[in-house]
Design an enzyme around this catalytic site. Sequence first.
Site, mmCIF file in Angstrom:
data_model
loop_
_atom_site.group_PDB
_atom_site.id
_atom_site.type_symbol
_atom_site.label_atom_id
_atom_site.label_comp_id
_atom_site.label_asym_id
_atom_site.label_seq_id
_atom_site.Cartn_x
_atom_site.Cartn_y
_atom_site.Cartn_z
ATOM 1 N NE ARG A 63 94.251 21.838 45.725
ATOM 2 C CZ ARG A 63 92.973 22.437 46.168
ATOM 3 N NH1 ARG A 63 92.484 21.427 47.086
ATOM 4 N NH2 ARG A 63 92.444 23.629 46.037
ATOM 5 C CD GLU A 100 81.583 33.604 42.018
ATOM 6 O OE1 GLU A 100 82.291 32.272 42.042
ATOM 7 O OE2 GLU A 100 80.752 33.819 40.850
HETATM 8 P P1 AMP Z 1 91.788 32.409 44.650
HETATM 9 O O1 AMP Z 1 91.964 33.411 45.893
HETATM 10 O O2 AMP Z 1 90.390 32.747 43.614
HETATM 11 O O3 AMP Z 1 92.975 32.745 43.587
HETATM 12 O O4 AMP Z 1 91.572 31.094 44.923
HETATM 13 C C1 AMP Z 1 92.849 30.256 45.115
HETATM 14 C C2 AMP Z 1 92.776 29.116 46.068
HETATM 15 O O5 AMP Z 1 91.402 28.414 45.655
HETATM 16 C C3 AMP Z 1 93.886 28.196 45.830
HETATM 17 O O6 AMP Z 1 94.216 27.925 47.128
HETATM 18 C C4 AMP Z 1 93.103 27.170 45.159
HETATM 19 O O7 AMP Z 1 93.620 26.002 45.579
HETATM 20 C C5 AMP Z 1 91.726 27.237 45.158
HETATM 21 N N1 AMP Z 1 90.921 27.286 43.848
HETATM 22 C C6 AMP Z 1 90.336 28.339 43.324
HETATM 23 N N2 AMP Z 1 89.698 27.994 42.065
HETATM 24 C C7 AMP Z 1 90.020 26.631 41.844
HETATM 25 C C8 AMP Z 1 89.944 25.734 40.843
HETATM 26 N N3 AMP Z 1 89.129 26.054 39.730
HETATM 27 N N4 AMP Z 1 90.396 24.527 41.003
HETATM 28 C C9 AMP Z 1 91.226 24.013 42.038
HETATM 29 N N5 AMP Z 1 91.408 24.935 43.044
HETATM 30 C C10 AMP Z 1 90.901 26.017 43.226
#
Ligand code: AMP
Length: 175
Positions: A63, A100
């Site tokens: 995205r 996770e």
């Molecule tokens: P992180 O590495 O945990 O910060 O996850 C970020 C990536 O996962 C981003 O590219 C987001 O598009 C996606 N992502 C993680 N959690 C969500 C959520 N609750 N809703 C939508 N996209 C998420």
Amino acid sequence: MSSELSSVVEAHLADVPDFPVEGVVFKDITPLLQDPGAFRRVIEGIADRYRGAVDVVAGIESRGFIFGAALAYELGVGLALIRKEGKLPRETHSMSYDLEYGSATIEVHRDAFTEGQRVLLIDDVLATGGTAASAATLVETCGASVAGISFILELSFLGGRAALGDRPTWSLHTV
Ligand code: AMP
């Protein structure tokens, strides 16, 4: 200006409980893309903040590509793609990080940035910060500098901002 942008984002998010797995509330930004006025306002809002201060935009798959492409066009700069493992056809730098459950790897073409370029990283959601922190490290590995990291939405209860260290980070809307 920021609170107006925050309201625009807030009004165009859909919460999807238990997607993609039970217990996660997925933050769907597609309503924002479907509203041309809101999408334009968000892109212009981000562009106004970074105009003249960045040389290239880097979008994080997938995205981040949508917002990144519009933003690069608006700023009149190029777009670099930070992709999931195995998608880029030429020589890459890569970074692995813990999720996770399990781990993930992202990559960038070795020639995506030139030495000293100021890079604006963009993605839709900041969750744990693992993805953006690894993307920032890839930019720095290429000899460029992270001039900003921007998100449409930050999930502050997951503490992702800490993973980004002192790199300048801005989210349009925070929950
Ligand atoms: P992180 O590495 O945990 O910060 O996850 C970020 C990536 O996962 C981003 O590219 C987001 O598009 C996606 N992502 C993680 N959690 C969500 C959520 N609750 N809703 C939508 N996209 C998420």
